[in-house]
Design a protein around this motif. Structure first.
Motif, short mmCIF file in Angstrom:
data_model
loop_
_atom_site.label_atom_id
_atom_site.label_comp_id
_atom_site.label_asym_id
_atom_site.label_seq_id
_atom_site.Cartn_x
_atom_site.Cartn_y
_atom_site.Cartn_z
N UNK A 108 -12.45 -49.68 65.60
CA UNK A 108 -12.18 -51.12 65.57
C UNK A 108 -11.00 -51.47 64.67
N UNK A 109 -10.64 -50.57 63.77
CA UNK A 109 -9.49 -50.80 62.89
C UNK A 109 -8.20 -50.22 63.47
N UNK A 110 -8.31 -49.52 64.57
CA UNK A 110 -7.15 -48.85 65.18
C UNK A 110 -6.57 -49.75 66.27
N UNK A 111 -5.36 -50.27 66.04
CA UNK A 111 -4.74 -51.16 67.01
C UNK A 111 -4.40 -50.47 68.33
N UNK A 112 -4.36 -49.14 68.32
CA UNK A 112 -4.07 -48.41 69.55
C UNK A 112 -5.29 -48.33 70.47
N UNK A 113 -6.47 -48.62 69.93
CA UNK A 113 -7.70 -48.59 70.73
C UNK A 113 -7.98 -49.99 71.24
N UNK A 114 -7.99 -50.12 72.57
CA UNK A 114 -8.14 -51.44 73.17
C UNK A 114 -9.41 -51.57 74.00
N UNK A 115 -10.16 -50.48 74.09
CA UNK A 115 -11.47 -50.52 74.75
C UNK A 115 -12.27 -49.30 74.29
N UNK A 116 -13.53 -49.51 73.94
CA UNK A 116 -14.43 -48.43 73.56
C UNK A 116 -15.45 -48.23 74.68
N UNK A 117 -15.59 -46.99 75.14
CA UNK A 117 -16.57 -46.67 76.18
C UNK A 117 -17.62 -45.74 75.58
N UNK A 118 -18.86 -46.19 75.60
CA UNK A 118 -19.98 -45.38 75.11
C UNK A 118 -20.78 -44.91 76.31
N UNK A 119 -20.91 -43.60 76.46
CA UNK A 119 -21.64 -43.03 77.59
C UNK A 119 -22.45 -41.83 77.13
N UNK A 120 -23.26 -41.29 78.03
CA UNK A 120 -24.06 -40.13 77.71
C UNK A 120 -23.42 -38.84 78.18
N UNK A 121 -24.25 -37.82 78.38
CA UNK A 121 -23.76 -36.53 78.86
C UNK A 121 -24.92 -35.77 79.48
N UNK A 122 -24.59 -34.87 80.39
CA UNK A 122 -25.59 -34.00 81.02
C UNK A 122 -26.75 -34.80 81.63
#
Length: 263
Positions: A46-60
């Protein structure tokens, strides 16, 4: 960025940060290290201006099966253990949601208990056709944390929320979409592509404005009309300080698509 033991983190040139849950605990369940890592990731991203969307997903094939119940105490120490874990998870949610970066949840497998709570955090939520949602907490005699009891009634209304929580039944993708618990459902062939498409759409938008809109919509439930109007006036005037506002107005006047930079 620090290396994580419970997440695979991939940051793209398009400004999308993919956080794939790869918990050291079975079924991608929460453990203390995972919660600490998610708090750190949420704060840093959230402090990184280069990050404009966060995707939270699972695995397997699993999103998150909730808390690591095998580590739960059954004696007098349970109260302090659960309070400590809930407080830590609640802090994670607060840091993620108070940031200025839109969040997408890719519910690509079962999401139960704390996993259910995390699944509901997305400003946009995409659910896999073979996944399911379940409130989960009553199954072990608990109530809810991680904002589960906040976002659930916000999304589906009070009576529907009580049905989901008290009966503790599995919610299928079709039902979740129908009652507004998730944004949309995708099949196995299209899930990853659709997740990327949604993330790209948010990542190319006016990041701070999108996050402000999301916060205002969520907070509107707790405000009087006069309070919401005051908030709207403040937020829309503050938005004029961003480069994206200037770009948006220029693009409109020049009859072209805007090229937003996220700040």
């Amino acid at each position: 960025m620090n290396e994580c033991n419970n997440f695979n983190v991939e940051q793209t040139e398009a400004g999308i940060a993919y956080l794939s849950i790869e918990s050291e605990s079975a079924m991608n369940s929460l453990n203390d290290g995972m919660t600490e890592e998610l708090l750190w990731l949420g704060t840093e991203l959230n402090e990184d201006d280069d990050v404009r969307c966060i995707v939270l997903r699972g695995s397997d094939g699993v999103f998150c099966a909730g808390g690591n119940i095998s580590s739960f105490e059954e004696n007098s120490s349970a109260t302090s253990q659960i309070r400590r874990g809930a407080s830590f998870l609640n802090n994670v949610v607060y840091q993620l949601k108070r940031g200025e970066t839109p969040i997408i949840t890719g519910i690509d497998g079962p999401a139960v208990g704390a996993g259910f709570a995390l699944a509901l955090l997305g400003d946009i939520s995409l659910m896999h056709e073979e996944a399911y949602l379940q409130f989960g907490y009553p199954g072990i005699g608990l109530t809810g944390d991680g904002s589960a009891t906040y976002y659930l009634p916000h999304l589906v209304g009070l009576q529907e929320a009580k049905r989901i929580a008290l009966l503790n039944e599995q919610i299928s993708p079709d039902e979740a979409e129908e009652i507004g618990l998730v944004t949309e459902v995708a099949d196995s062939d299209s899930f990853d592509d659709r997740l990327e498409e949604l993330a790209t759409s948010l990542a190319t938008g006016p990041t701070k404005a999108l996050s402000s809109i999301s916060r205002q919509l969520e907070e509107a439930y707790a405000r009087q009309l006069s309070e919401q109007l005051a908030s709207e006036a403040t937020e829309i005037s503050e938005a004029t300080r961003t480069e994206d506002y200037a770009e948006g107005v220029s693009a409109f006047k020049e009859k072209r698509d805007p090229d937003f930079v996220g700040h």
